[in-house]
Scaffold this active site. Structure first.
Site, PDB file in Angstrom:
ATOM      1  N   GLY A  16       0.829  -1.209   0.000  1.00 35.81           N
ATOM      2  CA  GLY A  16       0.000   0.000   0.000  1.00 35.81           C
ATOM      3  C   GLY A  16       0.857   1.250   0.000  1.00 35.81           C
ATOM      4  O   GLY A  16       2.060   1.178   0.273  1.00 35.81           O
TER       5      GLY A  16
ATOM      6  N   CYS B 104       5.249  -6.441   1.590  1.00 33.06           N
ATOM      7  CA  CYS B 104       5.635  -5.030   1.608  1.00 33.06           C
ATOM      8  C   CYS B 104       4.964  -4.311   2.790  1.00 33.06           C
ATOM      9  O   CYS B 104       5.291  -4.597   3.938  1.00 33.06           O
ATOM     10  CB  CYS B 104       5.309  -4.405   0.258  1.00 33.06           C
ATOM     11  SG  CYS B 104       6.115  -2.837   0.012  1.00 33.06           S
ATOM     12  N   TYR B 105       3.956  -3.436   2.539  1.00 28.74           N
ATOM     13  CA  TYR B 105       3.259  -2.788   3.658  1.00 28.74           C
ATOM     14  C   TYR B 105       2.665  -3.862   4.593  1.00 28.74           C
ATOM     15  O   TYR B 105       2.725  -3.734   5.823  1.00 28.74           O
ATOM     16  CB  TYR B 105       2.151  -1.878   3.108  1.00 28.74           C
ATOM     17  CG  TYR B 105       1.292  -1.221   4.161  1.00 28.74           C
ATOM     18  CD1 TYR B 105       1.626   0.022   4.686  1.00 28.74           C
ATOM     19  CD2 TYR B 105       0.129  -1.849   4.640  1.00 28.74           C
ATOM     20  CE1 TYR B 105       0.833   0.626   5.661  1.00 28.74           C
ATOM     21  CE2 TYR B 105      -0.662  -1.265   5.607  1.00 28.74           C
ATOM     22  CZ  TYR B 105      -0.308  -0.026   6.111  1.00 28.74           C
ATOM     23  OH  TYR B 105      -1.090   0.558   7.069  1.00 28.74           O
TER      24      TYR B 105
ATOM     25  N   HIS C 296       8.044  -8.081  -3.604  1.00 24.79           N
ATOM     26  CA  HIS C 296       6.772  -8.417  -4.249  1.00 24.79           C
ATOM     27  C   HIS C 296       6.906  -9.703  -5.077  1.00 24.79           C
ATOM     28  O   HIS C 296       7.417  -9.657  -6.195  1.00 24.79           O
ATOM     29  CB  HIS C 296       6.332  -7.265  -5.158  1.00 24.79           C
ATOM     30  CG  HIS C 296       5.913  -6.053  -4.399  1.00 24.79           C
ATOM     31  ND1 HIS C 296       4.603  -5.784  -4.078  1.00 24.79           N
ATOM     32  CD2 HIS C 296       6.643  -5.042  -3.863  1.00 24.79           C
ATOM     33  CE1 HIS C 296       4.537  -4.660  -3.394  1.00 24.79           C
ATOM     34  NE2 HIS C 296       5.755  -4.181  -3.249  1.00 24.79           N
TER      35      HIS C 296
ATOM     36  N   GLU D  34       4.535 -11.138  -6.515  1.00 21.92           N
ATOM     37  CA  GLU D  34       3.502 -11.145  -7.554  1.00 21.92           C
ATOM     38  C   GLU D  34       3.947 -10.500  -8.860  1.00 21.92           C
ATOM     39  O   GLU D  34       3.265 -10.627  -9.872  1.00 21.92           O
ATOM     40  CB  GLU D  34       2.219 -10.463  -7.028  1.00 21.92           C
ATOM     41  CG  GLU D  34       2.299  -8.958  -6.811  1.00 21.92           C
ATOM     42  CD  GLU D  34       2.909  -8.557  -5.464  1.00 21.92           C
ATOM     43  OE1 GLU D  34       3.626  -9.378  -4.854  1.00 21.92           O
ATOM     44  OE2 GLU D  34       2.696  -7.406  -5.039  1.00 21.92           O
TER      45      GLU D  34
ATOM     46  N   SER E  21     -12.089   2.109 -29.641  1.00 21.95           N
ATOM     47  CA  SER E  21     -10.924   2.872 -30.104  1.00 21.95           C
ATOM     48  C   SER E  21     -10.173   2.082 -31.169  1.00 21.95           C
ATOM     49  O   SER E  21      -9.444   2.646 -31.971  1.00 21.95           O
ATOM     50  CB  SER E  21      -9.988   3.153 -28.927  1.00 21.95           C
ATOM     51  OG  SER E  21      -9.356   1.943 -28.529  1.00 21.95           O
ATOM     52  N   GLY E  22     -10.378   0.761 -31.152  1.00 27.95           N
ATOM     53  CA  GLY E  22      -9.637  -0.085 -32.098  1.00 27.95           C
ATOM     54  C   GLY E  22      -8.434  -0.729 -31.437  1.00 27.95           C
ATOM     55  O   GLY E  22      -7.737  -1.524 -32.052  1.00 27.95           O
ATOM     56  N   GLY E  23      -8.183  -0.381 -30.181  1.00 31.37           N
ATOM     57  CA  GLY E  23      -7.103  -1.020 -29.414  1.00 31.37           C
ATOM     58  C   GLY E  23      -7.523  -2.440 -29.033  1.00 31.37           C
ATOM     59  O   GLY E  23      -8.663  -2.858 -29.279  1.00 31.37           O
ATOM     60  N   VAL E  24      -6.601  -3.157 -28.406  1.00 33.19           N
ATOM     61  CA  VAL E  24      -6.850  -4.562 -28.075  1.00 33.19           C
ATOM     62  C   VAL E  24      -8.099  -4.698 -27.178  1.00 33.19           C
ATOM     63  O   VAL E  24      -8.995  -5.504 -27.458  1.00 33.19           O
ATOM     64  CB  VAL E  24      -5.627  -5.157 -27.327  1.00 33.19           C
ATOM     65  CG1 VAL E  24      -5.856  -6.619 -27.010  1.00 33.19           C
ATOM     66  CG2 VAL E  24      -4.348  -4.965 -28.135  1.00 33.19           C
ATOM     67  N   ASP E  25      -8.170  -3.886 -26.128  1.00 30.37           N
ATOM     68  CA  ASP E  25      -9.246  -4.067 -25.133  1.00 30.37           C
ATOM     69  C   ASP E  25     -10.627  -3.802 -25.730  1.00 30.37           C
ATOM     70  O   ASP E  25     -11.549  -4.601 -25.563  1.00 30.37           O
ATOM     71  CB  ASP E  25      -9.041  -3.137 -23.928  1.00 30.37           C
ATOM     72  CG  ASP E  25      -7.648  -3.249 -23.360  1.00 30.37           C
ATOM     73  OD1 ASP E  25      -7.033  -4.314 -23.537  1.00 30.37           O
ATOM     74  OD2 ASP E  25      -7.165  -2.268 -22.758  1.00 30.37           O
ATOM     75  N   SER E  26     -10.775  -2.654 -26.404  1.00 31.17           N
ATOM     76  CA  SER E  26     -12.114  -2.330 -26.903  1.00 31.17           C
ATOM     77  C   SER E  26     -12.515  -3.292 -28.020  1.00 31.17           C
ATOM     78  O   SER E  26     -13.701  -3.612 -28.162  1.00 31.17           O
ATOM     79  CB  SER E  26     -12.206  -0.871 -27.352  1.00 31.17           C
ATOM     80  OG  SER E  26     -11.331  -0.613 -28.417  1.00 31.17           O
ATOM     81  N   THR E  27     -11.549  -3.776 -28.792  1.00 36.30           N
ATOM     82  CA  THR E  27     -11.903  -4.690 -29.879  1.00 36.30           C
ATOM     83  C   THR E  27     -12.335  -6.048 -29.316  1.00 36.30           C
ATOM     84  O   THR E  27     -13.326  -6.630 -29.770  1.00 36.30           O
ATOM     85  CB  THR E  27     -10.709  -4.875 -30.846  1.00 36.30           C
ATOM     86  OG1 THR E  27     -10.238  -3.586 -31.200  1.00 36.30           O
ATOM     87  CG2 THR E  27     -11.112  -5.615 -32.086  1.00 36.30           C
TER      88      THR E  27
ATOM     89  N   LYS F 162      -4.265  -7.135 -19.269  1.00 38.52           N
ATOM     90  CA  LYS F 162      -4.075  -7.234 -20.718  1.00 38.52           C
ATOM     91  C   LYS F 162      -3.749  -8.666 -21.155  1.00 38.52           C
ATOM     92  O   LYS F 162      -4.256  -9.126 -22.185  1.00 38.52           O
ATOM     93  CB  LYS F 162      -2.945  -6.281 -21.111  1.00 38.52           C
ATOM     94  CG  LYS F 162      -2.692  -6.156 -22.571  1.00 38.52           C
ATOM     95  CD  LYS F 162      -3.640  -5.215 -23.276  1.00 38.52           C
ATOM     96  CE  LYS F 162      -3.269  -3.781 -23.077  1.00 38.52           C
ATOM     97  NZ  LYS F 162      -4.271  -2.833 -23.489  1.00 38.52           N
TER      98      LYS F 162
END
Ligand code: XMP
Length: 614
Positions: free
Chosen positions: A69, A96-97, A183, A185, A236-242, A386
């Site tokens: 954190g 960590c925290y 970390h 992770e 937008s045409g990016g990976v996520d929105s497509t 992603k």
């Protein structure tokens, strides 16, 4: 404000609840959600719970992880936490925290460290610990901290140390309590997954949860959430929105989905036309395009503050969408707003209870948050990273060319054309002297540039100067110098290497978002992408932002930053070292682009720098 109403994947995870669950207590760490992702990848259901969780509520879990954190356990304003949680007779892992909190709550001692520590370190395993089963005695680890445990509580022993941090790992083997200052992770701790897997073994969890279950469950959730509704999705045409567009089309059918691509004038060269053609080629005909470049540029006129720019761009997307709705005569009561938001967009925009705001992603601006609160937004990917979205894209049959495109931020070149309302030649000379001291004997020279960019250190936002180095292109030395500078000097959060140009000084000039500057950047960006493709490097890096700085050289041309990075899910990243042939091609080509000046290479990892500059 929370994202609870749009984050239906959370409800989905509740549906998936099994007996063998791990709780991740959230203290606002940038990586809290990544821990949950890692545990799921290891085949165990995991749930993020607030720091105020009571021992009764947490009793059903087979193990508890206390997250990192942005706070110090020595602060009075730290998140609320019931220390009786630690009385539960299940294994605990503090990170960590969380490690420091556990040490303090159980009677140990925590102190601020003299210099902060961000980046890779080497841990030597110095004691027997179940978490380190089958690990070699020396391990690369990744740190991001300002405080440190100086005395471990009764019953604990130090089981891992590094040269800068004596209590890198502590364990109470009898009660199965473990604390790690680093970390596990993040991918920069190569054996991190093994350490987490060992923790799951200590907890006695069955590893039966499978990520492939995502598609069916998300589809079911989409159908439930959208009963009687249609979705108007910003593409937008990016990976996520497509991927989101394809997912919604599959779940609801094309008659209940409409895609809107807004050309905001902040796109790459030829991008909007290419996206439309490409999606149509792949059978998506329910997509319209709206040219709003003039409106975006007008709204950004005179604006220099990065957060203000992000807010304006995010709000403008919605206002253009509303105009399109009116023009098409859509009944707004029938439509939900769809967005391809993924998890890092939420966490970096301070979307969890204690997280610091690093930057407001375009899909997390205030107007969007208001719609989310009213339950009018659907974001099927909002709990994913992603790499998980790409997995989904492949499973949906989208072509690799689309799934493996480099990420591009929603605000586009708007956050890559830096603006300034003031002029200046220099920064505080003492800062430059500190940097020079930090790299003494390295053979490099340094100066500090009179401009600022956004960074993230110890889970918190920074806004500070870059240092510019001159010297040979020796990546290992540069990586070491970059970490040394940013760890030691609070006023510097980024380090650059000059790769083209000899200007003895750079002057910050007044400059705003204009089509001319955007066109200059578009040309350079196009040149860079071509050089990557020609030299077969496009797919060996995660992303390569190109940034235009209002810092002019002696000839009066603006400076350009190349920012190639490698990452797995964008929460951490390392600067990538490109081939000399690629760099040479860029240096040669830039020569003929009007307005392009000296070239700098960003050699900052994330943290301490973010991938984008704003
Ligand atoms: P940072 O700069 O925070 O970026 O290290 C992490 C990743 O997110 C992208 N990015 C965005 N993506 N909307 C987006 O859809 C945004 O507002 C936004 N800001 C940053 C960035 O390009 C990188 O891949």
């Amino acid at each position: 404000m929370s994202c609870a109403k749009s984050c239906f994947a959370v409800e989905y995870f509740f549906l998936m609840k099994t007996r063998d669950a791990i709780a991740i207590v959230d203290f606002g760490g940038q990586y809290t959600h990544l821990i949950a992702n890692r545990i799921r990848r290891l085949g165990v259901y995991s749930e993020i719970v607030p720091s105020t969780v009571s021992p009764q509520q947490a009793a059903r879990f087979k193990g508890i992880i206390l997250s990192g954190g942005p706070f110090s356990v020595l602060d009075t304003g730290k998140p609320e936490f019931d220390p009786h949680l630690l009385d539960l007779k299940v294994p605990f892992l503090g990170l960590c925290y969380g490690h420091q909190l556990m040490a303090q709550a159980l009677g140990g001692r925590v102190m601020p460290k003299e210099s902060r520590e961000y980046g890779r370190a080497q841990m030597t395993i110095v004691g027997k610990c179940d978490l380190f089963n089958e690990l070699q005695a020396s391990q690369q680890i990744w740190m991001s901290h300002g405080d440190t445990v100086v005395e471990v509580p009764d019953g604990f022993e130090v089981v891992g140390s590094s040269s800068d941090c004596r209590v890198t790992a502590m364990a109470d083997a009898r009660r199965h309590r473990y604390g790690l200052q680093f970390h596990p992770e993040v991918t920069d701790t190569p054996q991190g997954m093994k350490i987490l897997q060992n923790f799951l073994t200590v907890c006695g969890c069955d590893r039966t949860w499978k990520p492939e279950q995502f598609i069916e469950d998300i589809n079911r959730e989409i159908r439930t959430r959208c009963e009687g509704k249609k979705v108007f999705l910003l593409v937008s045409g990016g990976v996520d929105s497509t991927v989101c567009f394809a997912l919604l089309n599959k779940a609801l059918g094309p008659s209940r989905v409409l895609g809107l691509h807004i050309d905001n004038g902040l796109m790459r060269k030829g991008e909007s036309e290419a996206i439309l053609n490409y999606l149509k080629e792949h059978g998506f005909s329910n997509l319209i395009i709206e040219d709003a470049s003039g409106r975006f540029l007008a709204a950004l006129g005179g604006i220099t503050d990065p957060e203000k720019k992000r807010e304006i761009i995010g709000a403008m997307f919605l206002s253009v969408k509303q105009l399109a709705e009116q023009r098409l005569g859509l009944n707004i009561n029938e439509w939900l707003l769809g967005q391809g938001t993924i998890y890092p967009d939420t966490i970096e925009s301070a979307g969890s209870a204690h997280a610091d705001k690093i930057k407001t992603h375009h899909n997390r601006v205030n107007v969007v948050l208001e719609l989310i609160e009213k339950g009018l937004v659907i974001e099927p990917l909002s709990q994913l990273y992603k790499d998980e979205v790409r997995l989904l894209g492949e499973k949906l049959g989208l072509p690799p060319r689309l799934v493996w495109r480099h990420p591009f931020p929603g605000p586009g070149l708007g956050v890559r054309v830096l603006c300034s309302a003031t002029q200046s030649d220099r920064v505080d000379g003492s800062l430059e002297a500190e940097v020079t001291r930090a790299i003494a004997g390295s053979g490099y020279t340094a100066r500090v540039l009179p401009i600022k960019s956004v960074g993230v250190q110890g889970d918190a936002r920074t806004y500070a100067h870059p240092a510019l180095l001159d010297g040979p292109c020796d990546w290992d030395t540069l990586a070491r110098l970059s970490t040394a500078i940013t760890n030691k000097i609070a006023g510097v959060n980024r380090v650059l290497l000059r790769i083209r140009g000899y200007s003895p000084s750079y002057r910050l000039v007044e400059a705003y978002m204009t089509k001319k500057r955007l066109d200059t950047l578009r040309e350079i960006d196009h040149l860079v992408k071509s050089a990557l493709v020609n030299n077969n490097e496009y797919h060996s890096i995660w992303q390569m932002p190109v940034v235009l700085l209002p810092l002019i050289n002696e000839a009066g041309n603006e400076s350009i930053v190349l920012r190639p990075v490698n990452s797995q899910e964008a929460m951490t990243a390392r600067f990538a070292s490109l081939k000399q042939e690629t760099l040479q091609q860029v240096c040669d080509g830039v020569h003929s682009i009007a307005g392009a000046g000296d070239l700098f290479y960003d050699i900052t990892h994330k943290p301490p720098g973010t991938i984008e500059w704003e």
